[in-house]
Design an enzyme around this catalytic site. Structure first.
Site, PDB file in Angstrom:
ATOM      1  N   MET A  10      -2.561  -9.193  -7.794  1.00 13.41           N
ATOM      2  CA  MET A  10      -3.679 -10.448  -7.911  1.00 13.41           C
ATOM      3  C   MET A  10      -4.980  -9.782  -8.533  1.00 13.41           C
ATOM      4  O   MET A  10      -5.262  -8.602  -8.250  1.00 13.41           O
ATOM      5  CB  MET A  10      -3.955 -11.024  -6.422  1.00 13.41           C
ATOM      6  N   ASP A  12      -8.468  -9.902  -7.526  1.00 15.85           N
ATOM      7  CA  ASP A  12      -9.528 -10.213  -6.160  1.00 15.85           C
ATOM      8  C   ASP A  12     -11.005 -10.634  -6.562  1.00 15.85           C
ATOM      9  O   ASP A  12     -11.515  -9.963  -7.498  1.00 15.85           O
ATOM     10  CB  ASP A  12      -9.541  -8.794  -5.503  1.00 15.85           C
ATOM     11  N   LYS A  39      -1.172  -7.820  -2.596  1.00 17.29           N
ATOM     12  CA  LYS A  39      -0.660  -6.859  -1.315  1.00 17.29           C
ATOM     13  C   LYS A  39       0.135  -5.861  -1.950  1.00 17.29           C
ATOM     14  O   LYS A  39       0.234  -4.605  -1.443  1.00 17.29           O
ATOM     15  CB  LYS A  39      -0.189  -7.562  -0.314  1.00 17.29           C
ATOM     16  N   ASN A  42      -1.656  -3.353  -4.006  1.00 21.71           N
ATOM     17  CA  ASN A  42      -2.344  -2.441  -2.955  1.00 21.71           C
ATOM     18  C   ASN A  42      -1.840  -1.027  -2.180  1.00 21.71           C
ATOM     19  O   ASN A  42      -1.904  -0.038  -2.349  1.00 21.71           O
ATOM     20  CB  ASN A  42      -3.088  -3.270  -2.082  1.00 21.71           C
ATOM     21  N   GLU A 138       4.211 -12.559  -0.687  1.00 24.29           N
ATOM     22  CA  GLU A 138       3.506 -13.122  -2.179  1.00 24.29           C
ATOM     23  C   GLU A 138       4.379 -13.398  -3.113  1.00 24.29           C
ATOM     24  O   GLU A 138       3.739 -13.649  -4.263  1.00 24.29           O
ATOM     25  CB  GLU A 138       2.097 -12.365  -2.419  1.00 24.29           C
ATOM     26  N   MET A 220      -3.461  -3.998  14.606  1.00 21.33           N
ATOM     27  CA  MET A 220      -4.111  -4.922  15.430  1.00 21.33           C
ATOM     28  C   MET A 220      -5.666  -4.710  15.256  1.00 21.33           C
ATOM     29  O   MET A 220      -6.366  -4.952  16.390  1.00 21.33           O
ATOM     30  CB  MET A 220      -3.941  -4.620  16.981  1.00 21.33           C
ATOM     31  N   GLY A 224      -6.106  -1.202  17.367  1.00 20.20           N
ATOM     32  CA  GLY A 224      -5.082  -0.048  17.107  1.00 20.20           C
ATOM     33  C   GLY A 224      -3.711  -0.547  16.535  1.00 20.20           C
ATOM     34  O   GLY A 224      -3.814  -1.734  15.895  1.00 20.20           O
ATOM     35  N   GLY A 250      -4.942  -3.771   5.920  1.00 21.62           N
ATOM     36  CA  GLY A 250      -3.264  -3.470   6.227  1.00 21.62           C
ATOM     37  C   GLY A 250      -2.505  -2.949   5.126  1.00 21.62           C
ATOM     38  O   GLY A 250      -1.667  -2.376   5.574  1.00 21.62           O
ATOM     39  N   ASP A 251      -2.812  -3.202   3.807  1.00 22.87           N
ATOM     40  CA  ASP A 251      -2.222  -2.534   2.587  1.00 22.87           C
ATOM     41  C   ASP A 251      -2.236  -1.262   2.516  1.00 22.87           C
ATOM     42  O   ASP A 251      -1.341  -0.396   2.256  1.00 22.87           O
ATOM     43  CB  ASP A 251      -2.730  -3.317   1.436  1.00 22.87           C
TER      44      ASP A 251
HETATM   45  O1  RIB Z   1      -4.371  -7.986   1.702  1.00 22.28           O
HETATM   46  C1  RIB Z   1      -5.512  -7.951   0.895  1.00 22.28           C
HETATM   47  C2  RIB Z   1      -4.853  -8.632  -0.436  1.00 22.28           C
HETATM   48  O2  RIB Z   1      -4.470 -10.091  -0.260  1.00 22.28           O
HETATM   49  C3  RIB Z   1      -5.981  -8.831  -1.410  1.00 22.28           C
HETATM   50  O3  RIB Z   1      -5.826  -7.834  -2.210  1.00 22.28           O
HETATM   51  C4  RIB Z   1      -5.479 -10.046  -2.043  1.00 22.28           C
HETATM   52  O4  RIB Z   1      -5.340 -10.071  -3.520  1.00 22.28           O
HETATM   53  C5  RIB Z   1      -4.321 -10.868  -1.370  1.00 22.28           C
HETATM   54  O5  RIB Z   1      -3.084 -10.522  -1.821  1.00 22.28           O
END
Ligand code: RIB
Length: 300
Positions: A10, A12, A39, A42, A138, A220, A224, A250-251
């Site tokens: 994506m 951003d 995601k 990343n 996604e 979380m 944690g 998270g990624d």
């Molecule tokens: O997890 C973050 C990501 O979620 C961003 O980079 C955005 O592009 C979405 O996919």
């Protein structure tokens, strides 16, 4: 090859704001950043920056952003032979980050919606070389299921990150994945249960274990990480740090976990490393822009 990521990319568009505008209100935001995200991308970038050999299977947009995304993968040392240009424009993600470093994200899939099961099938030969395949939500669900079928055919473990949450996700396919890694809010959506406290999260998580999830990893935030199997429950404490932007944290966690686990680390060690890596990432702005390289990762 260490890791194959079948997933999204994506653009951003990150706005840093004091508060969200009210209905009908125009509000000036102090800052804006644009960067490569998505995601899947990343997670691939985090693993590659740590030194993994990563293949990206993705569909970029038929526009200038698409070419920039391919360049970005190359600059991060990611294999680009399974990247195709779609007929649609690039996926984009308007992101809003508040002064507490929390984010709200919209996604427009664009070309990501064209990553079909047939495209997955066409890269089967490459995918079968991976030690681990990472998936997120996604791209179309049918393509997720197709990838899990391919992985199962070749006995390749799958790490499924169900983000963004989709209640239509088939539990039959989730059971076929070695690792299932939602964040707390995704866990809440998938189980339709409260997830405010660690205790509530554990109760919700148990329902997924009861449905056959193998390794459940729930991120979380400042509470944690919860790792649960049929026989094991463990909470890995969060780092005490001051976050400036949690977008993509998270990624970064998933990419780092995948890196260490495919290099032979135990699940516990890989989770601890991923916890530290994400903690380092949230101390900088941006998604991929905030991911440390192997040399920058303080706990390497
Ligand atoms: O997890 C973050 C990501 O979620 C961003 O980079 C955005 O592009 C979405 O996919």
């Amino acid at each position: 090859m260490d890791i194959a990521v079948v997933g999204s990319n994506m653009v951003d568009l990150i706005t840093y704001l004091e508060r969200m505008p009210e209905e009908g209100e125009t509000l000036e935001a102090p800052e804006f950043e644009m960067g490569c995200g998505g995601k899947g991308a990343n997670q691939a970038v985090a693993a590659a920056r740590l030194g993994s050999d990563v293949l990206m299977v993705t569909k970029v947009g038929n526009d200038l952003f698409g070419q920039n995304t391919i360049e970005n993968f190359k600059n991060n040392g990611i294999r680009t032979e399974a990247i195709e240009v779609g007929t649609k424009t690039s996926g984009v993600a308007p992101i809003f980050v508040d002064p507490h470093a929390k984010n709200r994200i919209l996604i427009i899939q664009g070309a990501n919606s064209e990553l079909t099961p047939a495209m997955v099938e066409s890269y089967k030969e490459q995918l079968k070389e991976a030690k681990l395949i990472i998936l997120q939500l996604e791209i179309p669900l049918e393509s997720i299921y197709k990838t899990i079928d391919v992985a199962n055919e070749f006995d390749i473990p799958v790490l499924l990150n169900p983000a963004p949450a989709n209640p239509a996700l088939s539990m039959e396919y989730v059971q076929k994945c070695t690792y299932f890694a939602p964040n707390e809010s995704e866990l809440g959506i998938l189980t339709n249960m409260p997830v405010t406290t660690v205790e509530e999260i554990q109760v919700a998580a148990q329902t997924l274990i009861d449905q056959g999830v193998q390794h459940l990893i729930v991120t979380m935030g400042e509470k944690g990480v919860l790792w649960m199997t049929e026989k094991h429950v463990q909470v890995i404490e969060a780092q005490k740090i001051k976050a400036v932007d949690t977008t993509g944290a998270g990624d970064s966690f998933i990419g780092c976990f995948a890196h260490y686990v495919t290099k032979g680390a135990s699940i516990e060690t890989a989770l601890e490393k991923a916890n530290l890596y994400a903690a380092q990432a949230v101390q900088k702005r941006g998604t991929q822009l905030s991911y440390p390289t192997k040399e920058e990762f303080l706990h390497y």
